[in-house]
Scaffold this active site. Structure first.
Site, short mmCIF file in Angstrom:
data_model
loop_
_atom_site.label_atom_id
_atom_site.label_comp_id
_atom_site.label_asym_id
_atom_site.label_seq_id
_atom_site.Cartn_x
_atom_site.Cartn_y
_atom_site.Cartn_z
N ASP A 57 52.77 72.58 -37.71
CA ASP A 57 51.38 72.20 -37.53
C ASP A 57 50.90 72.63 -36.13
N ALA A 78 44.64 79.76 -37.49
CA ALA A 78 44.84 78.57 -38.33
C ALA A 78 43.62 77.66 -38.29
N THR A 120 33.78 81.85 -36.13
CA THR A 120 32.89 82.21 -37.23
C THR A 120 31.44 82.29 -36.77
N ASP A 121 30.65 83.09 -37.48
CA ASP A 121 29.20 83.14 -37.18
C ASP A 121 28.50 81.84 -37.57
N GLU A 122 29.19 81.00 -38.36
CA GLU A 122 28.54 79.76 -38.82
C GLU A 122 28.26 78.78 -37.68
N TYR A 147 32.76 71.74 -41.52
CA TYR A 147 33.58 72.90 -41.14
C TYR A 147 33.02 73.60 -39.91
N THR A 150 33.18 71.72 -36.60
CA THR A 150 34.49 71.65 -35.94
C THR A 150 34.87 73.01 -35.35
N LYS A 151 34.45 74.10 -36.00
CA LYS A 151 34.69 75.42 -35.40
C LYS A 151 33.89 75.56 -34.10
N LEU A 203 27.06 80.81 -59.62
CA LEU A 203 26.19 81.07 -58.48
C LEU A 203 25.57 79.75 -58.02
N ARG A 211 24.72 86.51 -47.15
CA ARG A 211 25.90 86.56 -46.29
C ARG A 211 26.07 87.99 -45.79
N ASN A 246 23.73 86.49 -52.46
CA ASN A 246 24.84 86.12 -53.35
C ASN A 246 24.61 86.65 -54.76
N ARG A 270 25.34 73.85 -52.99
CA ARG A 270 26.11 73.21 -51.91
C ARG A 270 25.16 72.37 -51.04
N GLY A 272 23.38 71.07 -47.95
CA GLY A 272 23.15 71.66 -46.62
C GLY A 272 23.37 73.16 -46.55
P1 NAD Z 1 42.50 80.40 -44.89
O1 NAD Z 1 42.04 79.06 -45.32
O2 NAD Z 1 42.70 81.47 -45.92
O3 NAD Z 1 43.88 80.26 -44.09
C1 NAD Z 1 44.11 79.25 -43.16
C2 NAD Z 1 45.59 79.22 -42.83
O4 NAD Z 1 45.80 78.23 -41.80
C3 NAD Z 1 46.49 78.82 -44.02
O5 NAD Z 1 47.61 79.67 -44.08
C4 NAD Z 1 46.90 77.39 -43.69
O6 NAD Z 1 48.17 77.05 -44.22
C5 NAD Z 1 46.91 77.43 -42.17
N1 NAD Z 1 46.72 76.10 -41.59
C6 NAD Z 1 45.79 75.17 -41.92
N2 NAD Z 1 45.97 74.05 -41.18
C7 NAD Z 1 47.01 74.30 -40.35
C8 NAD Z 1 47.67 73.53 -39.35
N3 NAD Z 1 47.27 72.29 -39.05
N4 NAD Z 1 48.69 74.10 -38.69
C9 NAD Z 1 49.11 75.35 -38.99
N5 NAD Z 1 48.55 76.11 -39.94
C10 NAD Z 1 47.51 75.59 -40.62
O7 NAD Z 1 41.46 80.87 -43.77
P2 NAD Z 1 40.87 82.32 -43.45
O8 NAD Z 1 39.72 82.57 -44.31
O9 NAD Z 1 41.99 83.28 -43.36
O10 NAD Z 1 40.30 82.04 -41.97
C11 NAD Z 1 41.12 82.23 -40.83
C12 NAD Z 1 40.31 81.98 -39.59
O11 NAD Z 1 39.20 82.87 -39.54
C13 NAD Z 1 39.72 80.58 -39.50
O12 NAD Z 1 39.79 80.16 -38.15
C14 NAD Z 1 38.27 80.75 -39.91
O13 NAD Z 1 37.45 79.79 -39.32
C15 NAD Z 1 37.99 82.14 -39.36
N6 NAD Z 1 36.94 82.92 -40.04
C16 NAD Z 1 36.99 83.11 -41.39
C17 NAD Z 1 36.04 83.92 -42.00
C18 NAD Z 1 36.08 84.19 -43.49
O14 NAD Z 1 35.17 84.84 -44.02
N7 NAD Z 1 37.10 83.76 -44.22
C19 NAD Z 1 35.03 84.52 -41.22
C20 NAD Z 1 35.01 84.28 -39.84
C21 NAD Z 1 35.98 83.49 -39.26
O1 DAU Z 2 30.45 83.31 -42.25
C1 DAU Z 2 31.82 83.14 -42.05
C2 DAU Z 2 32.35 82.07 -42.98
O2 DAU Z 2 32.37 82.66 -44.27
C3 DAU Z 2 33.72 81.56 -42.58
O3 DAU Z 2 33.63 80.89 -41.36
C4 DAU Z 2 34.28 80.62 -43.64
O4 DAU Z 2 35.63 80.26 -43.32
C5 DAU Z 2 34.27 81.32 -44.98
O5 DAU Z 2 34.70 80.45 -46.00
C6 DAU Z 2 32.86 81.82 -45.29
O6 DAU Z 2 31.97 80.71 -45.48
P1 DAU Z 2 30.90 80.66 -46.69
O7 DAU Z 2 30.59 79.26 -46.96
O8 DAU Z 2 29.80 81.62 -46.41
O9 DAU Z 2 31.85 81.32 -47.85
P2 DAU Z 2 32.06 80.97 -49.41
O10 DAU Z 2 32.96 82.04 -49.92
O11 DAU Z 2 32.43 79.58 -49.63
O12 DAU Z 2 30.60 81.20 -50.01
C7 DAU Z 2 29.87 82.40 -49.81
C8 DAU Z 2 28.48 82.19 -50.40
O13 DAU Z 2 28.58 82.12 -51.83
C9 DAU Z 2 27.82 80.91 -49.97
O14 DAU Z 2 26.42 81.13 -49.84
C10 DAU Z 2 28.08 79.94 -51.13
C11 DAU Z 2 28.09 80.86 -52.33
N1 DAU Z 2 28.97 80.50 -53.46
C12 DAU Z 2 30.25 80.14 -53.20
C13 DAU Z 2 31.12 79.86 -54.24
C14 DAU Z 2 32.55 79.44 -53.97
C15 DAU Z 2 28.50 80.62 -54.77
O15 DAU Z 2 27.33 80.96 -55.01
N2 DAU Z 2 29.35 80.33 -55.80
C16 DAU Z 2 30.66 79.97 -55.58
O16 DAU Z 2 31.37 79.74 -56.57
#
Ligand code: NAD
Ligand code: DAU
Length: 338
Positions: A57, A78, A120-122, A147, A150-151, A203, A211, A246, A270, A272
């Site tokens: 962890d 992580a 993240t851009d969020e 989410y 906290t980021k 959707l 996005r 989307n 979703r 918010g």
């Molecule tokens: P993911 O959910 O696919 O993977 C997260 C990983 O972190 C998993 O392997 C999980 O086991 C591990 N993890 C979770 N809690 C943990 C802990 N307490 N200790 C150790 N390991 C732990 O996430 P992702 O989509 O690969 O995102 C990775 C990073 O990139 C995150 O910080 C996310 O905020 C950031 N990010 C993601 C996106 C996106 O589009 N997915 C975009 C921008 C930034």
């Molecule tokens: O912008 C970066 C972020 O992108 C990262 O920080 C996050 O970790 C990552 O999960 C992602 O966040 P989003 O909330 O944008 O991603 P998600 O894949 O959950 O959803 C993308 C868009 O699609 C969002 O507008 C919600 C919509 N959606 C999602 C799901 C799962 C749908 O319309 N249908 C779905 O089934």
């Protein structure tokens, strides 16, 4: 370089480790991952003999201190990463994203280790659909969900540790990634795997939310540039000019399966739900010379569809439980477009 990569059994971190082993063979990689529901060692199977894997962890200060002491640099992926999950139960998001980052910051401070923080851009909140503006490094923080808040909090901790304690840190804030090894809870893999199962894509709301898509390999190439040549104390936005609604993404996924463009369900929106994200990555491009290699979303998406079709054994074990979680959260198919 001895590189500690946290969260690399997840989507972006696993791709980062694959890319690091391929393109930076002198780097010794140690992965720290708690193997939550989102982590899968199978995502690292192809490089298992080239890396060290520690299950643990990031909020475990003693373990983190030991691993950081033996590293030259840390890349911290992580996190709890899914917005929908953070609405159902925020508590693991506070622990991992805030306390985990705090434990790492204290360790890199104690051992004077270079630190790169993945964000993240969020953190910037959202933009109106008709607003020509895009996020820049100067945009004020305004996160919407548990989410993203906290980021945002974790980014602010990094900035404080850099300024107050001289921690050698950089931060990157990236837009939405797509590509191999992404969990089936996320938008694009959920729709691809639904279609493999003959289920209609889902959707949220009217599907007008936008996005800014980037291929995961382009994100990770930018992270390497920042790690090697980024200015300590700085933040870099990563994005590939990939804005799409989307609804358009669902139409393209349906097209890849030879299905009609309107063959999807509208489901409960979703809470918010952020309207639009858009990244201005001028600083990264001009200062570090980074540019995306995947410039056509349709090509990157087609490769991603092929990957999921060829790797059913990787995603199948998580599919039913993921859909059950969506159903339990109250997500329903709407009878008409909202
Ligand atoms: P993911 O959910 O696919 O993977 C997260 C990983 O972190 C998993 O392997 C999980 O086991 C591990 N993890 C979770 N809690 C943990 C802990 N307490 N200790 C150790 N390991 C732990 O996430 P992702 O989509 O690969 O995102 C990775 C990073 O990139 C995150 O910080 C996310 O905020 C950031 N990010 C993601 C996106 C996106 O589009 N997915 C975009 C921008 C930034
Ligand atoms: O912008 C970066 C972020 O992108 C990262 O920080 C996050 O970790 C990552 O999960 C992602 O966040 P989003 O909330 O944008 O991603 P998600 O894949 O959950 O959803 C993308 C868009 O699609 C969002 O507008 C919600 C919509 N959606 C999602 C799901 C799962 C749908 O319309 N249908 C779905 O089934």
């Amino acid at each position: 370089m001895r590189l500690l990569v946290t969260g690399a059994a997840g989507f972006i971190g696993a791709n980062f480790v694959h890319q690091s082993v391929r393109e930076h063979p002198d780097v010794e990689v140690t992965v720290l991952d708690a193997l939550t529901y989102a982590g899968d060692r199978a995502s690292l199977a192809e490089v298992a003999d080239r890396i060290s894997f520690v299950e643990g962890d990031v909020a475990d200060a003693e373990l983190v201190g030991r691993l950081v002491a033996g590293s030259d640099a840390v890349v911290h992926f992580a996190a709890e990463s899914h917005n929908d999950n953070s609405l159902a139960d925020p508590s693991p998001f506070l622990r991992t994203n805030l306390l985990g980052t705090y434990a790492l910051l204290e360790a890199v401070r104690a051992h004077d280790v270079r630190y790169h923080h993945i964000s993240t851009d969020e953190v910037y909140g959202d933009l109106e659909l008709d607003d020509p503006a895009r996020f820049t490094e100067q945009t004020p923080y305004n996160p919407s969900s548990p989410y993203s808040s906290t980021k945002a909090g974790s980014d602010l901790l990094v900035r404080a540790w850099a300024r107050s304690f001289g921690v050698r840190a950089t931060i990157s804030n990236c837009s939405n990634n797509y590509g191999p090894y992404q969990h089936v809870e996320k938008f694009i893999p959920r729709q691809i795997t639904n279609l493999v199962d003959g289920v209609r894509p889902k959707l949220y709301g009217a599907g007008e939310n936008v996005r800014d898509w980037i291929h995961v390999e382009d994100h990770n190439a930018a992270v390497w540039e920042i790690l090697e040549r980024g200015r300590v104390g700085e933040t870099y936005l990563i994005g590939a000019d990939g804005e799409l609604s989307n609804r358009r993404v669902v139409e393209l996924v349906l097209g890849a399966f030879g299905r009609p463009a309107d063959d999807f369900d509208h489901v409960t929106d979703r809470a918010g739900h952020d309207l639009r994200y858009a990244i201005d990555s001028t600083k990264l491009r001009e200062e570090l010379g980074w540019a995306p290699r995947y410039t056509t979303f349709e090509d990157g998406l087609a490769a991603t569809v092929d990957w999921y079709r060829a790797h059913e054994g990787w995603w199948r074990p998580r599919k039913a439980a993921t859909e059950a979680r969506y159903t339990a959260s109250g997500q329903e198919v709407l009878s008409a477009r909202p």
